[in-house]
Design a protein around this motif. Sequence first.
Motif, mmCIF file in Angstrom:
data_model
loop_
_atom_site.group_PDB
_atom_site.id
_atom_site.type_symbol
_atom_site.label_atom_id
_atom_site.label_comp_id
_atom_site.label_asym_id
_atom_site.label_seq_id
_atom_site.Cartn_x
_atom_site.Cartn_y
_atom_site.Cartn_z
ATOM 1 N N THR A 204 10.055 -9.469 54.132
ATOM 2 C CA THR A 204 9.047 -8.647 53.469
ATOM 3 C C THR A 204 9.694 -7.372 52.930
ATOM 4 N N ILE A 205 9.485 -7.129 51.654
ATOM 5 C CA ILE A 205 10.043 -5.955 50.981
ATOM 6 C C ILE A 205 8.890 -5.152 50.401
ATOM 7 N N VAL A 206 8.825 -3.881 50.738
ATOM 8 C CA VAL A 206 7.732 -3.004 50.315
ATOM 9 C C VAL A 206 8.298 -1.871 49.468
ATOM 10 N N LEU A 207 7.660 -1.612 48.321
ATOM 11 C CA LEU A 207 8.074 -0.535 47.425
ATOM 12 C C LEU A 207 6.918 0.429 47.222
ATOM 13 N N ALA A 208 7.181 1.729 47.321
ATOM 14 C CA ALA A 208 6.121 2.725 47.127
ATOM 15 C C ALA A 208 6.721 4.031 46.641
ATOM 16 N N SER A 209 5.874 4.839 46.006
ATOM 17 C CA SER A 209 6.243 6.217 45.679
ATOM 18 C C SER A 209 5.569 7.149 46.678
ATOM 19 N N ALA A 210 6.222 8.273 46.947
ATOM 20 C CA ALA A 210 5.715 9.199 47.951
ATOM 21 C C ALA A 210 4.416 9.857 47.491
ATOM 22 N N GLU A 211 3.713 10.424 48.467
ATOM 23 C CA GLU A 211 2.471 11.148 48.159
ATOM 24 C C GLU A 211 2.731 12.221 47.110
ATOM 25 N N SER A 212 1.747 12.383 46.204
ATOM 26 C CA SER A 212 1.792 13.376 45.128
ATOM 27 C C SER A 212 2.822 13.056 44.048
ATOM 28 N N ASP A 213 3.509 11.928 44.164
ATOM 29 C CA ASP A 213 4.487 11.537 43.158
ATOM 30 C C ASP A 213 3.855 10.529 42.209
ATOM 31 N N LEU A 214 3.742 10.929 40.938
ATOM 32 C CA LEU A 214 3.040 10.110 39.957
ATOM 33 C C LEU A 214 3.901 9.001 39.354
ATOM 34 N N HIS A 215 5.184 8.991 39.666
ATOM 35 C CA HIS A 215 6.095 8.053 39.017
ATOM 36 C C HIS A 215 6.083 6.696 39.718
ATOM 37 N N SER A 216 5.745 5.663 38.957
ATOM 38 C CA SER A 216 5.797 4.299 39.492
ATOM 39 C C SER A 216 6.782 3.419 38.725
ATOM 40 N N MET A 217 7.285 3.891 37.570
ATOM 41 C CA MET A 217 8.190 3.049 36.790
ATOM 42 C C MET A 217 9.442 2.636 37.563
ATOM 43 N N PRO A 254 7.980 -4.811 57.981
ATOM 44 C CA PRO A 254 8.765 -5.299 56.843
ATOM 45 C C PRO A 254 10.263 -5.157 57.079
ATOM 46 N N THR A 255 11.018 -5.953 56.370
ATOM 47 C CA THR A 255 12.471 -5.875 56.461
ATOM 48 C C THR A 255 12.987 -4.651 55.711
ATOM 49 N N ILE A 256 12.388 -4.395 54.540
ATOM 50 C CA ILE A 256 12.818 -3.281 53.689
ATOM 51 C C ILE A 256 11.606 -2.456 53.291
ATOM 52 N N VAL A 257 11.744 -1.136 53.376
ATOM 53 C CA VAL A 257 10.772 -0.214 52.793
ATOM 54 C C VAL A 257 11.540 0.721 51.869
ATOM 55 N N PHE A 258 11.225 0.646 50.581
ATOM 56 C CA PHE A 258 11.841 1.536 49.596
ATOM 57 C C PHE A 258 10.796 2.549 49.154
ATOM 58 N N VAL A 259 11.143 3.842 49.210
ATOM 59 C CA VAL A 259 10.208 4.893 48.813
ATOM 60 C C VAL A 259 10.890 5.801 47.791
ATOM 61 N N TRP A 260 10.198 5.989 46.668
ATOM 62 C CA TRP A 260 10.710 6.826 45.580
ATOM 63 C C TRP A 260 10.084 8.206 45.648
ATOM 64 N N THR A 283 14.417 -1.458 57.531
ATOM 65 C CA THR A 283 15.389 -0.541 56.940
ATOM 66 C C THR A 283 14.703 0.254 55.844
ATOM 67 N N ALA A 284 14.767 1.573 55.937
ATOM 68 C CA ALA A 284 14.198 2.446 54.913
ATOM 69 C C ALA A 284 15.279 2.827 53.907
ATOM 70 N N ILE A 285 14.958 2.663 52.629
ATOM 71 C CA ILE A 285 15.861 3.051 51.553
ATOM 72 C C ILE A 285 15.127 4.053 50.681
ATOM 73 N N LEU A 286 15.765 5.184 50.409
ATOM 74 C CA LEU A 286 15.133 6.280 49.676
ATOM 75 C C LEU A 286 15.749 6.402 48.291
ATOM 76 N N GLY A 287 14.892 6.470 47.272
ATOM 77 C CA GLY A 287 15.356 6.634 45.905
ATOM 78 C C GLY A 287 14.746 7.860 45.260
ATOM 79 N N GLY A 288 15.420 8.396 44.242
ATOM 80 C CA GLY A 288 14.906 9.558 43.538
ATOM 81 C C GLY A 288 15.549 10.841 44.003
ATOM 82 N N PRO A 289 15.414 11.903 43.190
ATOM 83 C CA PRO A 289 16.086 13.171 43.481
ATOM 84 C C PRO A 289 15.330 14.084 44.435
#
Length: 319
Positions: A204-217, A254-260, A283-289
């Motif tokens: 299971t792989i989950v992708l999300a953007s953090a709270e208050s972050d409008l970017h989903s692209m 989930p196996t992977i949680v990616f948060v932008w 495993t948590a993977i963090l993307g974005g600045p």
Amino acid sequence: MSNPESVEASEADETGRPVGAIVWNVGSVAERLGISPSTLRTWERRYGVGPTHRTTGGHRRYTETDIQRVTLVQALISRGAPPMEAARVAQAVAADGLEAALLEASIDDHGADLDHGQIIDGIIRAARDYEPDRVGALVGGALRRDGVNGAWSGVIAPALIRIGEEWSNGRLGIEVEHIASEVIVGELRAYTRAAGRLDSSGPTIVLASAESDLHSMPLIALEAGLAEAGLACHVLGAQFPAKALASMTANLRPTIVFVWASLPREEDDDMWKVVTAMVPPTTAILGGPGWPQRPDARGHATISVSLESTVARITSLVG
């Protein structure tokens, strides 16, 4: 479904043959070709490519020859030609040569003969001219030619950066950024769908953007990259609450949680606390600045620096 109109043949078309029993209104042609009615009207008004048949009531309708000519314009624009040049070429082709011209235009994929800089210029020009179909053709062509990673790093991200810079300098309106972004999202999702039905019974792989972050692209691009690698995922979208992610992770494991995160986040941020508290098998993977830069405070979470590295990291973890 397309809705042709039946009329009596009353005149010959440009091939010298009588107009057939079926002609088409602009809405039907738009549906048939997958482009907007407003684009067809623009091509007719600006470049003279449009319907040539006139009904007894005075309404203009497209014949099959007209549709072939419009389709040729569409194909040439999709390959990166400016609309005016595409229309000029299409108008110069005799009616009995349209079929051969269409076959030749369809041999190469959209933008296959253009370098990244030319494609970026074409995307910006098309968005500025309010031609989303052309933006989509160039982006879709880049995705099919270069794959998700190549199109993202070579075309999509640089185009969005340039649009942002030109908007900041007052050379482009915000509507240009919105047109480009919406079309790019649509092309990425279409690319994902084209990968076919993916096996969702695996990790299971989950992708999300953090709270208050409008970017989903970035999530949608990552979804497309994972689909290209044969991996299904759950996209939770922008502004996903930290509390909901914590609950979902506890229940789903989930196996992977990616948060932008695009916006800066402090170490007391709720989402930061949630992702850094995750432990195997997740495993948590963090993307974005936006994430704090202290490696010692990340727990088991890792920082991703690019779309390509994120896809590679996830693939290695679930492979």
